[in-house]
Design a protein around this motif. Structure first.
Motif, short mmCIF file in Angstrom:
data_model
loop_
_atom_site.label_atom_id
_atom_site.label_comp_id
_atom_site.label_asym_id
_atom_site.label_seq_id
_atom_site.Cartn_x
_atom_site.Cartn_y
_atom_site.Cartn_z
N ASN A 161 0.87 -1.29 0.09
CA ASN A 161 -0.03 -0.15 0.11
C ASN A 161 0.94 1.25 -0.01
O ASN A 161 0.43 2.22 0.77
CB ASN A 161 -0.98 -0.16 1.26
CG ASN A 161 -2.23 -0.97 0.88
OD1 ASN A 161 -3.03 -0.55 0.04
ND2 ASN A 161 -2.29 -2.10 1.44
N HIS A 162 1.86 1.37 -0.75
CA HIS A 162 2.67 2.43 -0.84
C HIS A 162 1.97 3.95 -1.29
O HIS A 162 2.49 4.95 -0.86
CB HIS A 162 3.86 2.28 -2.03
CG HIS A 162 4.64 3.25 -2.54
ND1 HIS A 162 5.85 3.56 -1.49
CD2 HIS A 162 4.54 4.07 -3.50
CE1 HIS A 162 6.33 4.62 -2.11
NE2 HIS A 162 5.78 5.09 -3.25
N LYS A 163 1.07 3.74 -1.99
CA LYS A 163 0.32 4.74 -2.60
C LYS A 163 -0.61 5.65 -1.23
O LYS A 163 -0.42 6.73 -1.17
CB LYS A 163 -0.68 4.60 -3.46
CG LYS A 163 -1.46 5.62 -4.00
CD LYS A 163 -2.50 5.29 -5.27
CE LYS A 163 -3.35 6.51 -5.91
NZ LYS A 163 -3.99 6.15 -7.16
N LEU A 164 -1.12 4.56 -0.37
CA LEU A 164 -1.81 5.04 0.72
C LEU A 164 -0.80 5.85 1.59
O LEU A 164 -1.05 6.88 2.19
CB LEU A 164 -2.36 4.02 1.30
CG LEU A 164 -2.91 4.31 2.89
CD1 LEU A 164 -3.91 5.90 2.62
CD2 LEU A 164 -3.79 3.33 3.15
N LYS A 165 0.41 5.17 1.84
CA LYS A 165 1.19 5.65 2.75
C LYS A 165 2.13 6.85 2.30
O LYS A 165 2.54 7.62 3.09
CB LYS A 165 2.59 4.37 2.88
CG LYS A 165 1.90 3.47 3.99
CD LYS A 165 2.75 2.41 4.46
CE LYS A 165 3.50 1.48 3.51
NZ LYS A 165 4.06 0.37 3.79
N ALA A 166 2.29 6.98 1.05
CA ALA A 166 2.71 8.18 0.53
C ALA A 166 1.65 9.52 0.61
O ALA A 166 2.23 10.40 0.70
CB ALA A 166 2.86 7.80 -1.25
#
Length: 291
Positions: A161-166
């Motif tokens: 979930n890289h996008k959410l953490k970004a």
């Protein structure tokens, strides 16, 4: 109007809860989840259940915004029972919200639409995103489900979930912190691992202000949480081992029964099954005892 309740640190407190009790962090997380761009944290109406006595009803974080009631849970140990727990939480929240309404009247009572989200960062490998359903827990499976509750579980460990953490730097930094603890528990004791993770995060600017302000409390909570996770993991492993050994014994008893029925002696059975005669006699006694 805000419904922020006093925090009871003696029950179910975690670093995750502490971080997202902060309205700014929580709004950032909601924006990341919803794609919205709100800037005023006072828009959040926090209504987290804090009653640890009544049926042990205590959820992590729940709040109202956009006419939606969001319930966020953090889990370091996977549990398929979360949909049922969410059902308890939402029922209690709706009950509290409508206590002054006439539920027996002819006028429709309006309630906010709920959403259920689980942020998972456990040791076990899990999909990046999966949906847990209340209907998966039903003992019978009808074609038409009359009561359903769906909870989205997001894996925030590692690169998931890289996008959410970004979009939510607090969630990203929290994930970095917990990943560090897991890494260091592989090479040192838990207390030292947590201390090293905290020190390293502060030096790298990860949750720096939070950890400097709440260092002692964060360390105690992290140690407790990882102790609990380890305990639950050991219980599952022990249960598997017990079940595995029981399965082996049941298999041996089944073979012994068949060979006894053919008139084989204990010595012959022990030789054929490559077991000691004492072991075969012990299992034979159990078989006779069952009869």
């Amino acid at each position: 109007m805000s419904m922020m309740l006093p925090v009871n640190r003696t029950y179910k407190s975690t670093v995750f809860i502490m971080l997202f009790e902060d309205r700014n962090n929580l709004l950032e997380l909601y924006n990341g989840m919803s794609g919205k761009h709100y800037t005023n944290p006072e828009l959040l109406e926090i209504n987290t259940l804090e009653n640890a006595i009544y049926m042990s009803i205590k959820n992590d974080i729940s709040f109202l915004i956009d006419g939606r009631l969001s319930l966020y849970e953090h889990q370091s140990t996977y549990s398929p029972n979360l949909p049922l727990r969410f059902l308890f939480y939402i029922s209690h929240l709706y009950s509290r919200m409508t206590k002054d309404d006439n539920l027996y009247g002819t006028k429709k009572v309006h309630i906010p639409e709920p959403e259920f989200v689980i942020f998972y960062n456990g040791r076990e490998e899990m999909p990046e995103r999966q949906v847990l359903k209340l209907s998966d827990m039903y003992t019978t499976k009808d074609k038409q489900v009359r009561l359903e509750l769906e909870a989205v579980m997001l894996n925030i460990s590692g690169e998931n979930n890289h996008k959410l953490k970004a979009a939510c730097h607090t969630l990203r930094e929290y994930a970095i912190y917990t990943d560090k603890i897991r890494k260091y528990t592989e090479i040192m004791g838990l207390s030292d691992a947590v201390e090293r993770a905290i020190q390293e995060c502060i030096e790298q600017g990860v949750l720096k202000d939070f950890l400097e302000r709440h260092r002692t409390e964060a360390k105690a909570m992290s140690i407790f949480e990882y102790d609990q996770e380890k305990h639950m993991r050991q219980e599952r492993e022990a249960a598997w081992e017990d079940g595995h050994l029981a399965g082996i014994e049941d298999g041996l008893k089944s073979q012994i029964e068949k060979k006894l029925a053919k008139g084989k002696t204990l010595t012959e059975i022990a030789d054929e099954l490559e077991e000691t005669e004492e072991r075969i006699r012990e299992l034979t006694d159990k078989i006779k005892g069952k009869e």
